[in-house]
Scaffold this active site. Structure first.
Site, short mmCIF file in Angstrom:
data_model
loop_
_atom_site.label_atom_id
_atom_site.label_comp_id
_atom_site.label_asym_id
_atom_site.label_seq_id
_atom_site.Cartn_x
_atom_site.Cartn_y
_atom_site.Cartn_z
N ARG A 1 13.64 -8.82 1.05
CA ARG A 1 14.25 -7.54 0.66
C ARG A 1 15.73 -7.49 1.02
O ARG A 1 16.12 -7.90 2.10
CB ARG A 1 13.55 -6.37 1.37
CG ARG A 1 12.18 -6.06 0.85
CD ARG A 1 11.61 -4.91 1.65
NE ARG A 1 10.21 -4.74 1.37
CZ ARG A 1 9.34 -4.19 2.21
NH1 ARG A 1 9.75 -3.75 3.38
NH2 ARG A 1 8.07 -4.08 1.88
N ARG B 1 4.87 -6.82 13.45
CA ARG B 1 4.03 -5.87 12.73
C ARG B 1 2.74 -6.54 12.28
O ARG B 1 1.67 -5.95 12.31
CB ARG B 1 4.76 -5.32 11.50
CG ARG B 1 5.93 -4.43 11.83
CD ARG B 1 6.58 -3.92 10.57
NE ARG B 1 5.72 -3.00 9.85
CZ ARG B 1 5.72 -2.84 8.53
NH1 ARG B 1 6.53 -3.54 7.78
NH2 ARG B 1 4.93 -1.99 7.95
N ARG C 1 17.85 -5.42 6.16
CA ARG C 1 17.69 -4.41 7.21
C ARG C 1 16.99 -5.04 8.41
O ARG C 1 16.18 -5.94 8.27
CB ARG C 1 16.85 -3.24 6.71
CG ARG C 1 17.49 -2.45 5.58
CD ARG C 1 16.59 -1.30 5.19
NE ARG C 1 15.19 -1.74 5.14
CZ ARG C 1 14.16 -0.94 5.17
NH1 ARG C 1 14.33 0.36 5.24
NH2 ARG C 1 12.93 -1.40 5.11
N LYS D 1 0.83 -1.21 0.00
CA LYS D 1 0.00 0.00 0.00
C LYS D 1 0.87 1.26 0.00
O LYS D 1 0.50 2.24 -0.61
CB LYS D 1 -1.02 -0.02 1.14
CG LYS D 1 -0.55 0.41 2.49
CD LYS D 1 -1.66 0.20 3.52
CE LYS D 1 -1.13 0.22 4.93
NZ LYS D 1 -0.86 1.56 5.45
N ARG E 1 -5.20 3.08 12.66
CA ARG E 1 -4.55 1.81 12.96
C ARG E 1 -5.38 0.95 13.91
O ARG E 1 -5.08 -0.21 14.11
CB ARG E 1 -3.22 2.06 13.67
CG ARG E 1 -2.15 2.62 12.80
CD ARG E 1 -0.94 2.89 13.67
NE ARG E 1 0.08 3.55 12.92
CZ ARG E 1 0.87 2.95 12.06
NH1 ARG E 1 0.77 1.65 11.87
NH2 ARG E 1 1.77 3.62 11.39
#
Ligand SMILES: [Zn+2]
Length: 412
Positions: free
Chosen positions: A321, A366, A355, A207, A282
């Site tokens: 990633r 998360r 990372r 998103k 949230r």
């Protein structure tokens, strides 16, 4: 020591207990600098090696990601015994949080142990007032862990903003190449008087990548909450000062302050034809807050756009990633943008790494926060007939087109 449960504790428990004792001593230290505990701590501080208290180390300690080392703790003591009253006060507040996070993790470990208990249960042996104190500490710890989670989230969000900036540059290039208005659906949508859209996809749903595309194509501003925080703090606005104070104290920014920032932003003339809102709401109470805020000017969120993605796919995207050590704008992905040479950057040949934000435990956290706090928001919009869900799988431009088509169909 005399405590019969001592041998049954694992090293982490013992460590947590030591830290708790240490914190108690710190408290004594604060109220009475001349006490023997102060001298004992001060002596210990003298002999330990100095360590830098980087803000990331502090934030890791607060978010419970990592136990603070003894040296780290001692360095806190050094700062505490300094002569600056304000610094001492700040640290005392911050330390309380570390202490409660430690307690929380001890409590969690104890609860997760199977019930073949020894009868030496510390909790049972405590007098009633002790149990009460434990319950209060637990509730307080829960609140703080949530605040710490939110803080960790906002740190992650700032990293996402950096990624968004890079994407925005790419967006511009793509738009220039395809020429504005060639996507007829976007043209259709731009005819609407206003489009007030909120993005609600789970972590890793893309998103953040889609947001600037949608904003450009629909010609409405992108309002990102983390960016609101940043610009208000940097611009030293009245509300920005409040935000800074909360963050500085390591506290969660209250919803009403966040909503105040949003209200200010919505007063800007560029929002007259709507906006794309990202990073808020949230949780359910924020969703109600946003609704109330808009209702005060007879407006509303017209559509909540949800990019559907499975937990598996989300993990695969985020954990895969890779970033180049030489330049963080050089990106790769083990599945979707496989480097030519294993572990090496295609652009400059530098070493690729993962990372911390993209590690398995961070994404797991998360995802959990999203599942328990944000997914109910998605369900709320669904129940109110304002939810537009599209699959988040596919190329960036493919997902953009899918989203625009779905919005167009929804708006009719
Ligand atoms: Zn590179």
């Amino acid at each position: 020591m005399a405590d019969p449960t001592e041998e049954q504790l694992n090293p982490a428990d013992v460590y947590a207990r030591e830290l708790t004792a240490f914190a108690e001593a710190l408290h004594v230290l604060h109220v009475d600098r001349g006490s023997p505990s102060y001298r004992a701590i001060s002596a210990a501080a003298e002999t330990a090696g100095r360590v830098p208290l980087s803000s990331s180390a502090i934030s890791e300690a607060f978010s419970g990601k990592r136990l603070p080392s003894l040296d780290f703790t001692l360095e806190l003591v050094r700062q505490l015994v300094g002569h600056d009253h304000e610094v001492r006060e700040q640290w005392r507040e911050k330390w309380k949080r570390v202490k409660l996070c430690q307690r929380q993790s001890v409590v969690r470990r104890k609860q997760s142990k199977p019930q073949h208990d020894t009868g030496h249960s510390t909790q049972r042996d405590l007098p009633d007032s002790g149990n009460e104190a434990l319950t209060t500490a637990r509730l307080e710890a829960e609140r703080i862990v949530q605040a710490a989670q939110a803080e960790a989230e906002s740190i992650i969000e700032s990293a996402r903003i950096r990624a968004d900036e890079l994407t925005a540059a790419a967006t511009q290039m793509l738009l220039d190449a395809t020429e504005r208005g060639t996507i007829p659906v976007a043209e259709q949508l731009r005819l609407r008087e206003h489009s007030r859209i909120v993005l609600v996809g789970p972590p890793g749903s893309g998103k953040g990548t889609q947001a600037p595309f949608l904003s450009k194509l629909l010609e409405v501003p992108l309002i990102h909450v983390a960016e609101l925080y940043r610009s208000n703090v940097a611009g030293r606005t009245a509300v920005g000062k409040k935000v800074y104070d909360y963050m500085n104290r390591g506290e969660l920014v209250p919803d009403e302050v966040t909503l105040e920032m949003l209200a200010d932003r919505l007063h800007a003339p560029d929002t007259q034809h709507g906006f794309i809102l990202d990073g808020l709401p949230r949780n359910l109470s924020q969703a109600v807050g946003v609704d109330d805020l808009l209702a005060s000017t007879s407006e509303s969120i017209e559509a909540a756009l949800n990019f559907d993605i499975s937990r598996d796919e989300s993990f695969k995207r985020v954990i895969g990633r890779r970033v180049c050590k030489n330049d963080s704008s050089h990106r790769a992905h083990v599945t979707y943008a496989t480097p030519q040479k294993y572990g090496r950057c295609d652009v400059c040949g530098g070493p690729l790494y993962t990372r911390e934000d993209d590690s398995r435990h961070v994404i797991a956290k998360r995802w959990e926060v999203w599942k328990y706090q944000t997914e109910p928001v998605v369900q709320k919009y669904g129940a109110e007939g304002r939810l537009v869900t599209v699959s988040g799988i596919g190329t960036v431009s493919g997902v953009t087109e899918r989203a625009l088509t779905a919005l167009n169909a929804y708006f009719g």
